[in-house]
Motif scaffolding. Structure first.
Motif: not given
Length: 107
Positions: A33-37, A77-82, A89-96
């Protein structure tokens, strides 16, 4: 200081960010799992990219060191979790929203 409102996160610049997310219902076996901003979803340069720890019960925990947070300028900024595994691959949330607030003390 950190504040969470729904999926939106507000943090103080230069603070260590420690947070966990519930990923119940997502197969996390053998996953990463990767957290990106980023500034925007279309930005090519991420401000933060951190691998998350996968815990029992479908929890994902994240620790972004103060040194990393010191280099993120105040702003929105925006973040998501992949989540990635051998099946895809599954993106767990739309950019928040991920907001960094400047502090008075030395960050």
């Amino acid at each position: 200081m950190m504040e969470i409102n729904g999926r939106d996160i507000t943090v103080s610049r230069g603070d260590t960010l420690v947070i966990s997310f519930n990923a119940a219902g997502v197969n996390l076996k053998d996953a990463r799992a990767t957290f990106t901003v980023k500034r925007t979803p279309e930005s090519t340069r991420p401000e933060i990219v951190e691998q998350m720890t996968i815990e029992e019960g479908g929890r994902l925990s994240l620790k972004v060191p103060a040194e990393t947070m010191r280099h993120v300028s105040p702003g929105t900024y925006v973040y998501d979790i992949l989540v990635e595994d051998t099946d895809g691959r599954i993106t767990l949330n739309f950019p928040a929203r991920f907001e960094v607030i400047g502090v008075v003390h030395s960050a």
